[in-house]
Design a protein around this motif. Sequence first.
Motif, short mmCIF file in Angstrom:
data_model
loop_
_atom_site.label_atom_id
_atom_site.label_comp_id
_atom_site.label_asym_id
_atom_site.label_seq_id
_atom_site.Cartn_x
_atom_site.Cartn_y
_atom_site.Cartn_z
N GLY A 23 -12.09 2.47 6.02
CA GLY A 23 -12.68 3.57 5.25
C GLY A 23 -11.80 3.86 4.06
O GLY A 23 -11.44 2.96 3.31
N ASP A 24 -11.39 5.11 3.91
CA ASP A 24 -10.50 5.49 2.81
C ASP A 24 -9.03 5.44 3.19
O ASP A 24 -8.16 5.66 2.35
N VAL A 25 -8.72 5.17 4.45
CA VAL A 25 -7.34 5.22 4.94
C VAL A 25 -6.67 3.86 4.82
O VAL A 25 -7.20 2.85 5.28
N LEU A 64 -3.33 3.00 -4.98
CA LEU A 64 -2.88 4.34 -4.67
C LEU A 64 -1.44 4.50 -5.14
O LEU A 64 -0.83 3.54 -5.61
N THR A 65 -0.91 5.71 -5.04
CA THR A 65 0.49 5.97 -5.35
C THR A 65 1.15 6.61 -4.13
O THR A 65 0.45 7.00 -3.17
N LEU A 66 2.45 6.76 -4.19
CA LEU A 66 3.13 7.42 -3.08
C LEU A 66 2.68 8.86 -2.91
O LEU A 66 2.81 9.44 -1.83
N ASN A 67 2.09 9.48 -3.94
CA ASN A 67 1.53 10.82 -3.81
C ASN A 67 0.33 10.85 -2.88
O ASN A 67 -0.08 11.91 -2.43
N ASP A 68 -0.26 9.68 -2.60
CA ASP A 68 -1.42 9.58 -1.71
C ASP A 68 -1.01 9.36 -0.25
O ASP A 68 -1.87 9.33 0.63
N VAL A 69 0.28 9.20 0.00
CA VAL A 69 0.74 8.99 1.38
C VAL A 69 0.67 10.31 2.13
O VAL A 69 1.23 11.32 1.71
N ALA A 70 -0.05 10.30 3.26
CA ALA A 70 -0.23 11.51 4.06
C ALA A 70 0.77 11.61 5.20
O ALA A 70 1.16 12.71 5.60
N MET A 113 18.83 -4.91 11.56
CA MET A 113 17.80 -4.11 10.90
C MET A 113 17.90 -2.69 11.46
O MET A 113 17.86 -2.49 12.67
N ARG A 114 18.05 -1.69 10.56
CA ARG A 114 18.29 -0.32 10.99
C ARG A 114 17.14 0.64 10.71
O ARG A 114 17.18 1.79 11.14
N ILE A 115 16.11 0.17 9.98
CA ILE A 115 14.98 1.04 9.64
C ILE A 115 13.69 0.24 9.62
O ILE A 115 13.67 -0.92 9.22
N GLU A 116 12.63 0.88 10.08
CA GLU A 116 11.27 0.37 9.94
C GLU A 116 10.38 1.60 9.79
O GLU A 116 10.66 2.66 10.36
N ILE A 117 9.32 1.47 8.99
CA ILE A 117 8.43 2.61 8.77
C ILE A 117 6.97 2.20 8.94
O ILE A 117 6.61 1.04 8.79
N VAL A 118 6.16 3.20 9.23
CA VAL A 118 4.71 3.08 9.26
C VAL A 118 4.20 4.20 8.36
O VAL A 118 4.71 5.32 8.43
N ALA A 119 3.20 3.92 7.54
CA ALA A 119 2.67 4.96 6.66
C ALA A 119 1.15 4.88 6.60
O ALA A 119 0.56 3.81 6.74
N TYR A 120 0.56 6.04 6.38
CA TYR A 120 -0.89 6.16 6.23
C TYR A 120 -1.14 6.89 4.92
O TYR A 120 -0.49 7.90 4.63
N ALA A 121 -2.08 6.37 4.15
CA ALA A 121 -2.39 6.97 2.85
C ALA A 121 -3.90 6.99 2.64
O ALA A 121 -4.63 6.20 3.24
N ALA A 122 -4.33 7.90 1.79
CA ALA A 122 -5.73 7.99 1.41
C ALA A 122 -5.78 8.62 0.02
O ALA A 122 -4.86 9.36 -0.35
N PRO A 123 -6.81 8.34 -0.74
CA PRO A 123 -6.90 8.96 -2.07
C PRO A 123 -6.80 10.47 -1.99
O PRO A 123 -7.38 11.09 -1.09
N SER A 124 -6.00 11.04 -2.88
CA SER A 124 -5.83 12.50 -2.99
C SER A 124 -5.35 13.13 -1.69
O SER A 124 -5.83 14.18 -1.28
N ALA A 125 -4.38 12.49 -1.03
CA ALA A 125 -3.82 13.05 0.21
C ALA A 125 -3.01 14.30 -0.08
O ALA A 125 -2.78 15.11 0.80
N THR A 126 -2.51 14.46 -1.32
CA THR A 126 -1.72 15.65 -1.64
C THR A 126 -2.53 16.62 -2.46
O THR A 126 -3.50 16.30 -3.05
#
Length: 126
Positions: A23-25, A64-70, A113-126
């Motif tokens: 979808g949008d995610v 998207l941009t990092l501003n869209d990361v929820a 390896m000391r870091i791993e990330i998971v991220a979810y974003a969608a348009p206009s999340a902020t």
Amino acid sequence: MADVIPVDLPSLDQPFSWATRAGDVVCTAHGPVRGDGTIETGDVEAQATLTFDNLRRAIASADLTLNDVAQVLIYLTEVADMRTVDAVYRTFFDAPYPNRSTVVVKALVVPGMRIEIVAYAAPSAT
């Protein structure tokens, strides 16, 4: 099924996609992977910077941009690394910050390896 988003990051010969869209995610996960597919195992600041830069690249590939990361989920192997990771995080994200959780784990897949990330974003999340 989610659509795979082409991302300019190396194939690691593992069964995953750098980013998918349902979808949008946009769903994406990253570690300190260099452009040649090797893993940065040096200090946590270098690892975190590379990890969040890889996230930025994947999000940009989804238009998207990092501003869209929820939401960002961070996995660290050392609780003492949190202060450094917070400092790096602030260079990539502005307030209001995404929802975030940090978990300290015994180990990650690659030794050093000391870091791993998971991220979810969608348009206009902020």
